[in-house]
Design an enzyme around this catalytic site. Structure first.
Site, short mmCIF file in Angstrom:
data_model
loop_
_atom_site.label_atom_id
_atom_site.label_comp_id
_atom_site.label_asym_id
_atom_site.label_seq_id
_atom_site.Cartn_x
_atom_site.Cartn_y
_atom_site.Cartn_z
N ALA A 140 -22.45 -7.82 -2.58
CA ALA A 140 -22.70 -9.23 -2.86
C ALA A 140 -21.56 -10.02 -2.20
O ALA A 140 -20.40 -9.90 -2.59
CB ALA A 140 -22.71 -9.47 -4.36
N GLY B 79 -15.50 -15.19 -7.57
CA GLY B 79 -16.11 -13.87 -7.39
C GLY B 79 -17.51 -13.81 -7.95
O GLY B 79 -18.10 -14.85 -8.26
N ASN B 80 -18.04 -12.61 -8.06
CA ASN B 80 -19.38 -12.44 -8.62
C ASN B 80 -19.43 -11.17 -9.46
O ASN B 80 -18.45 -10.42 -9.51
CB ASN B 80 -20.43 -12.43 -7.51
CG ASN B 80 -20.19 -11.31 -6.53
OD1 ASN B 80 -20.31 -10.15 -6.87
ND2 ASN B 80 -19.80 -11.66 -5.30
N ARG B 81 -20.56 -10.93 -10.12
CA ARG B 81 -20.63 -9.87 -11.11
C ARG B 81 -21.08 -8.52 -10.53
O ARG B 81 -21.39 -7.60 -11.28
CB ARG B 81 -21.56 -10.28 -12.26
CG ARG B 81 -21.00 -11.45 -13.05
CD ARG B 81 -21.98 -11.93 -14.12
NE ARG B 81 -22.43 -10.84 -14.96
CZ ARG B 81 -23.69 -10.59 -15.29
NH1 ARG B 81 -24.64 -11.36 -14.84
NH2 ARG B 81 -23.99 -9.59 -16.06
N SER B 82 -21.10 -8.38 -9.21
CA SER B 82 -21.54 -7.10 -8.65
C SER B 82 -20.55 -5.99 -9.01
O SER B 82 -19.35 -6.15 -8.85
CB SER B 82 -21.65 -7.23 -7.13
OG SER B 82 -21.97 -5.98 -6.60
#
Ligand code: C5P
Length: 396
Positions: free
Chosen positions: A272, A205-208
């Site tokens: 994102a 995943g990502n930090r959005s």
């Protein structure tokens, strides 16, 4: 100007003075706890008005409603953890709570508390709630706290609060001058960050946080648009009164965009989206003892949803992409943005610099927008809501 009961209340005097010296009329509503930290005569001398505290004073003038109705802007500084909780719950058990609820003016809060209180999940959830309702937040800063400790939680400096609040007011006045300028427009917004499953319990995943996409949805709705939000793992609640389609992975987001795009006039891709996904998803949890001391993942490219949407856009349909980059300088950011604009083929590209502490999961944003030709058509800085309004101005 609301003042609540924290030690930073002594600095609220400088905030009041800052507004007064710039020629603004300031009505102070101080809670009883605030007046334990700073004296009423001081606030009355500096604000040049009587200070309001008691819900049951001047009842004949219906003051609990009048103060809020007459305000162009409400600034609460300092905003304690307790006052933020009351704001999130919509409580009206004192004059300040009534004033906020009875007002349509933009609200700015300047939180001040110890780091532990700011980090507490209750405060985090309350901040998410009030931000999703459009309240703008300035600070807190990191630095010396009341005791010998230091950390995040110190109230923003008075001159910064005054400057920020006046920017919020200016942005909201520009908006209310054209309050329903997006009426009849159907706006599709993607927000959050996709997650690519590895096995039934893990993902890449990502930090959005989804805050900028949600702010766009809040702003578009407030300007009369019909909004559909394609939401991937939002950390903030989606606003009421809009259609929400929840998705997990990039593939799910692609399917949702493909089915909703034909019914929209504008597509804003603030999410994102993972560029890659695991080549295969394990049916069962990947066990440490089956992988040995290292594990190599094979990734395959995801389809680029923005490129596909830009290619299939019908004439007149506006497609706006986002590009979050870790560039070192503004020039480098613009160069990356122009190259990306060529690849994506959208109408506008919103550029923002991200890093460990910038852009993602924060309450403010600094952006530049490029048009198709790579010209910089907008620079904006401020709360994610005010930035959202500036982006939407490109459509009006
Ligand atoms: O290429 P990059 O990820 O930096 O581009 C960001 C923009 O492209 C965002 O608008 C994002 O929503 C979109 N995007 C996409 N599909 C992908 C990757 C990014 O739509 N697979």
């Amino acid at each position: 100007m609301g003042i609540t009961g924290g030690i930073a209340a002594y600095k609220a005097v400088a905030v009041v003075r800052g507004f007064v010296l710039l020629g603004h009329e300031v009505q102070v509503v101080a809670t009883e706890h605030a007046l334990r930290f700073v004296g009423k005569p001081t606030l009355e001398a500096i604000s040049r008005n009587i200070v309001h505290t008691d819900l049951y004073e001047s009842v004949a003038e219906v003051r609990h409603v009048a103060l809020g109705q007459n305000a162009d802007l409400i600034v609460i500084a300092p905003a304690t953890a307790n006052s933020l909780a009351k704001l999130a719950a919509g409580l009206a058990d004192d004059l300040l709570g009534n004033t906020v609820l009875a007002s349509r003016a933009p609200v700015v809060v300047a939180p001040a508390m110890h780091t532990e209180m700011w980090d507490n999940p209750a405060t985090v959830a309350n901040m998410a709630t009030i931000s999703s309702r459009g309240v703008s937040v300035v600070g807190p800063a990191s630095g010396q706290l009341t005791g010998s400790d230091s950390g995040l939680g110190r109230m923003a400096e008075p001159e910064d609060i005054v400057a920020f609040a006046l920017r919020v007011h200016a942005a909201s006045s520009a908006v209310s001058a054209s309050s329903a300028d997006l009426a009849g427009r159907k706006i599709l917004i993607t927000a959050g960050g996709t997650r690519e499953p590895l096995d039934p319990v893990r993902f890449l995943g990502n930090r959005s946080s989804g805050k900028q996409g949600v702010a766009l949805a809040v702003a578009a709705k407030s300007r009369g648009a019909t909004v559909t939000l394609i939401a991937a793992h939002l950390e903030v609640p989606a606003p009421d009164g809009i259609a929400v389609i929840n998705v997990g992975s990039a593939a799910e987001m692609l399917a949702a965009v493909e089915s909703a795009q034909p019914h929209s006039d504008v597509l804003i891709m603030a999410a994102a989206v993972a560029d890659f996904r695991p080549a295969s998803v394990s049916e069962s949890k990947i066990k440490k003892d089956s992988t040995g001391p290292s594990l190599t993942l094979e990734l395959v490219a995801n389809p680029d949803i923005l490129v596909a949407a830009a290619q299939s856009a019908r004439p007149g349909q506006v497609v706006i992409g986002f590009a979050a980059e870790t560039a070192d300088t503004e020039e480098a950011l613009l160069t990356l943005g122009r190259a990306k604009m060529m690849r994506k083929g959208c109408d506008y590209l919103v550029l923002n610099r991200v890093g460990w502490s910038e852009g993602f999961a924060t309450d403010g944003n600094t952006i530049s927008v490029l048009d198709r030709a790579g010209h910089r058509v907008l620079d904006a800085e401020g709360s994610k809501l005010s930035v959202a309004h500036e982006i939407l101005n490109l459509l009006s």
